[in-house]
Design an enzyme around this catalytic site. Structure first.
Site, PDB file in Angstrom:
ATOM      1  CB  SER A   1      -0.753  -0.090   1.157  1.00 30.34           C
ATOM      2  OG  SER A   1      -1.330   1.362   1.309  1.00 30.34           O
ATOM      3  CB  SER A   2       0.535   4.659  -1.342  1.00 33.64           C
ATOM      4  OG  SER A   2      -0.925   4.943  -0.804  1.00 33.64           O
ATOM      5  CB  CYS A   3      -0.355   3.555   4.070  1.00 35.84           C
ATOM      6  SG  CYS A   3      -0.440   1.963   4.511  1.00 35.84           S
TER       7      CYS A   3
ATOM      8  CE1 TYR B   1      -3.490  -2.803   5.765  1.00 36.21           C
ATOM      9  CE2 TYR B   1      -2.630  -0.839   4.871  1.00 36.21           C
ATOM     10  CZ  TYR B   1      -3.099  -1.928   4.743  1.00 36.21           C
ATOM     11  OH  TYR B   1      -3.626  -2.451   3.252  1.00 36.21           O
TER      12      TYR B   1
ATOM     13  CG  HIS C   1     -11.094   3.581   0.630  1.00 38.98           C
ATOM     14  ND1 HIS C   1     -10.982   2.319  -0.054  1.00 38.98           N
ATOM     15  CD2 HIS C   1     -10.279   3.521   1.535  1.00 38.98           C
ATOM     16  CE1 HIS C   1      -9.970   1.631   0.743  1.00 38.98           C
ATOM     17  NE2 HIS C   1      -9.555   2.530   1.773  1.00 38.98           N
TER      18      HIS C   1
ATOM     19  CE  LYS D   1      -0.975  -4.303   3.145  1.00 36.93           C
ATOM     20  NZ  LYS D   1      -1.271  -5.763   2.407  1.00 36.93           N
TER      21      LYS D   1
HETATM   22  N1  LIG Z   1      -8.470  -0.945  -1.962  1.00 42.04           N
HETATM   23  C1  LIG Z   1      -7.476  -0.053  -2.042  1.00 42.04           C
HETATM   24  O1  LIG Z   1      -7.800   1.054  -2.363  1.00 42.04           O
HETATM   25  C2  LIG Z   1      -6.056  -0.454  -1.969  1.00 42.04           C
HETATM   26  C3  LIG Z   1      -5.050   0.481  -1.988  1.00 42.04           C
HETATM   27  C4  LIG Z   1      -4.055  -0.036  -1.829  1.00 42.04           C
HETATM   28  C5  LIG Z   1      -3.756  -1.150  -1.448  1.00 42.04           C
HETATM   29  N2  LIG Z   1      -4.514  -2.191  -1.486  1.00 42.04           N
HETATM   30  C6  LIG Z   1      -4.002  -3.536  -0.906  1.00 42.04           C
HETATM   31  O2  LIG Z   1      -4.724  -4.432  -1.828  1.00 42.04           O
HETATM   32  C7  LIG Z   1      -4.772  -5.638  -1.034  1.00 42.04           C
HETATM   33  C8  LIG Z   1      -6.275  -6.069  -1.066  1.00 42.04           C
HETATM   34  O3  LIG Z   1      -6.993  -5.128  -0.860  1.00 42.04           O
HETATM   35  P1  LIG Z   1      -8.716  -5.123  -1.103  1.00 42.04           P
HETATM   36  O4  LIG Z   1      -8.931  -3.670  -1.178  1.00 42.04           O
HETATM   37  O5  LIG Z   1      -9.151  -6.047  -2.319  1.00 42.04           O
HETATM   38  O6  LIG Z   1      -9.212  -5.661   0.330  1.00 42.04           O
HETATM   39  P2  LIG Z   1     -10.533  -6.399   0.554  1.00 42.04           P
HETATM   40  O7  LIG Z   1     -11.622  -5.986  -0.413  1.00 42.04           O
HETATM   41  O8  LIG Z   1     -10.798  -5.926   2.115  1.00 42.04           O
HETATM   42  O9  LIG Z   1     -10.099  -7.826   0.420  1.00 42.04           O
HETATM   43  C9  LIG Z   1      -9.260  -8.567   1.514  1.00 42.04           C
HETATM   44  C10 LIG Z   1      -9.456  -9.922   1.414  1.00 42.04           C
HETATM   45  O10 LIG Z   1      -8.477 -10.787   2.214  1.00 42.04           O
HETATM   46  C11 LIG Z   1      -9.464 -11.619   2.963  1.00 42.04           C
HETATM   47  N3  LIG Z   1      -9.019 -11.871   4.193  1.00 42.04           N
HETATM   48  C12 LIG Z   1      -8.607 -11.113   5.353  1.00 42.04           C
HETATM   49  N4  LIG Z   1      -8.088 -11.683   6.175  1.00 42.04           N
HETATM   50  C13 LIG Z   1      -7.866 -12.970   6.087  1.00 42.04           C
HETATM   51  C14 LIG Z   1      -7.449 -14.023   6.701  1.00 42.04           C
HETATM   52  N5  LIG Z   1      -7.211 -14.129   7.766  1.00 42.04           N
HETATM   53  N6  LIG Z   1      -7.821 -15.253   6.086  1.00 42.04           N
HETATM   54  C15 LIG Z   1      -8.264 -15.352   5.231  1.00 42.04           C
HETATM   55  N7  LIG Z   1      -8.590 -14.407   4.192  1.00 42.04           N
HETATM   56  C16 LIG Z   1      -8.441 -13.176   4.834  1.00 42.04           C
HETATM   57  C17 LIG Z   1     -10.884 -10.920   3.145  1.00 42.04           C
HETATM   58  O11 LIG Z   1     -11.757 -11.737   3.251  1.00 42.04           O
HETATM   59  P3  LIG Z   1     -13.195 -11.423   4.583  1.00 42.04           P
HETATM   60  O12 LIG Z   1     -13.593 -10.226   3.916  1.00 42.04           O
HETATM   61  O13 LIG Z   1     -13.710 -12.593   4.363  1.00 42.04           O
HETATM   62  O14 LIG Z   1     -12.213 -11.153   5.764  1.00 42.04           O
HETATM   63  C18 LIG Z   1     -10.881 -10.557   1.820  1.00 42.04           C
HETATM   64  O15 LIG Z   1     -11.410 -11.100   0.849  1.00 42.04           O
HETATM   65  C19 LIG Z   1      -4.343  -5.372   0.408  1.00 42.04           C
HETATM   66  O16 LIG Z   1      -2.954  -5.768   0.814  1.00 42.04           O
HETATM   67  C20 LIG Z   1      -4.346  -3.738   0.602  1.00 42.04           C
HETATM   68  O17 LIG Z   1      -3.537  -3.464   1.327  1.00 42.04           O
HETATM   69  C21 LIG Z   1      -5.782  -1.995  -1.489  1.00 42.04           C
END
Ligand SMILES: NC(=O)c1ccc[n+]([C@@H]2O[C@H](COP(=O)([O-])OP(=O)(O)OC[C@H]3O[C@@H](n4cnc5c(N)ncnc54)[C@H](OP(=O)(O)O)[C@@H]3O)[C@@H](O)[C@H]2O)c1
Length: 322
Positions: free
Chosen positions: A110-112, A139, A186, A143
């Site tokens: 992540s950018s953070c 967090y 967001h 990362k």
């Molecule tokens: N969205 C953004 O704007 C953004 C920006 C920068 C970086 N990212 C990065 O991209 C990645 C994915 O983000 P996202 O936005 O796709 O998040 P998300 O929609 O919340 O998806 C995360 C997934 O991980 C699963 N998960 C979490 N804890 C788990 C565990 N203990 N065991 C099994 N599964 C687990 C969640 O399942 P449950 O929901 O069932 O817990 C969910 O399906 C992250 O690393 C995040 O930091 C996202």
């Protein structure tokens, strides 16, 4: 690297916004052997479960898009969970992937990870040069540890075992699979929801917190998925040409940013809202600018396809269909 479409690819977090986009992308490219587990089927914080999974499935590649993610409120309220869950998930997946002799893994950060006062645009080499934003420090520390896990395994086991673990750092993402929760989403999904509701109720005015002048960068999630697959598939020599052993992560941004005011007008247009947009400048602004330097990725030959206007239209269609 080989683009054998029968390779077994594990996408961790396939129900999430990014994980589901990666699955879509791989399927569109013709990959047929994608392995997934829901959170209920396998808790990635459970070391024994993850170990058994990798021993049994032995995938060829891993995309690590599972993480505990949330906004400022969640990060502030549950800091212990944010650091523990994320460290456990990534430690288990990265280490058990190594134990199962998996050579290729992509870690999503992540950018953070960058210092709060990093010069803009934020380049990869500003990592660990200053203090982090306090609200999501736990967090961000997890990362950063994930990047360093990948690098350390590459350094220790790259030559001997062929380990090649890479990391990408996305900017703010939006699009299909986004979270539209009224209090915990967001900025783009929050604005889509507000302008949609204002349109439906014929509200004459939408008031946005802050001055509207802070600048933010946004990338459509399918572009993020495309960049993830692109980075995973780069041959090692090319990847190495733009990275260093102890600074191997790659930023994934759109390339330019917009003010919150420009964003609000773009969302109003995408949703068809025609009322007034006002800004309540008595409410706090966040950081004046958060913009990634994506030069490394651009040098490697990748650039995004979906502009903000088109991306917002697509996001609004998805919002309405749910
Ligand atoms: N969205 C953004 O704007 C953004 C920006 C920068 C970086 N990212 C990065 O991209 C990645 C994915 O983000 P996202 O936005 O796709 O998040 P998300 O929609 O919340 O998806 C995360 C997934 O991980 C699963 N998960 C979490 N804890 C788990 C565990 N203990 N065991 C099994 N599964 C687990 C969640 O399942 P449950 O929901 O069932 O817990 C969910 O399906 C992250 O690393 C995040 O930091 C996202």
């Amino acid at each position: 690297m080989s683009k054998d479409l029968n390779q077994k690819i594990y996408v961790a977090g396939h129900r999430g916004m990014v994980g589901s986009a990666i699955v879509r992308n791989l399927q569109a490219k013709g990959y047929t052997n994608i392995v997934t587990r829901t959170h209920a089927q396998m808790d990635l914080t459970d070391q024994a479960a993850v170990k058994t999974f990798f021993e049994e499935e032995k995938p060829d590649q891993v995309y690590l898009a599972a993480a505990k993610v949330g906004g400022i409120h969640a990060n502030n309220t549950f800091p212990a969970e944010f650091i523990y869950d994320n460290l456990m998930v990534q430690n288990n997946v990265i280490h058990q992937a190594f134990k199962a002799d998996i050579k290729k893994l992509l870690f999503l950060g992540s950018s953070c990870i960058y210092p709060k006062l990093a010069p803009q645009p934020m380049s990869e080499d500003t990592l660990l040069t200053g203090k982090l934003e306090p609200t999501n420090e736990p967090y961000a520390v997890a990362k950063i540890a994930g990047i360093k896990m990948c690098e350390s395994y590459n350094r220790q086991y790259g030559q001997s075992h062929g380990v090649d673990y890479r990391s990408v750092m996305p900017t703010n993402l939006y699009g299909p699979g986004d979270n539209y929760h009224p209090e915990n989403s967001h900025v783009i999904p929050a604005l889509i929801r507000r302008f949609h509701e204002a349109k439906v109720s014929n509200a004459p005015e939408v008031v946005i917190w802050g001055t509207g002048t802070p600048r933010r960068e946004f990338l459509f999630v399918d572009d993020m998925a495309e960049a993830s697959v692109f980075v995973m598939q780069l041959d090692k020599e090319t990847y190495d040409s733009q990275t260093q052993p102890m600074q191997s992560h790659i930023n994934v941004g759109y390339g330019n940013d917009v003010t919150i005011s420009e964003l609000a007008h773009a969302v109003a247009k995408a949703t068809g809202y025609t009322g007034r947009i006002n800004f309540d400048s008595t409410k706090p602004d966040g950081a004046p600018r958060k913009w990634m330097d994506s030069g490394r990725l651009n040098q490697l030959g990748w650039s995004p396809k979906v502009n903000l206007e088109d991306g917002l239209k697509l996001a609004y269609v998805m919002f309405q269909s749910h």
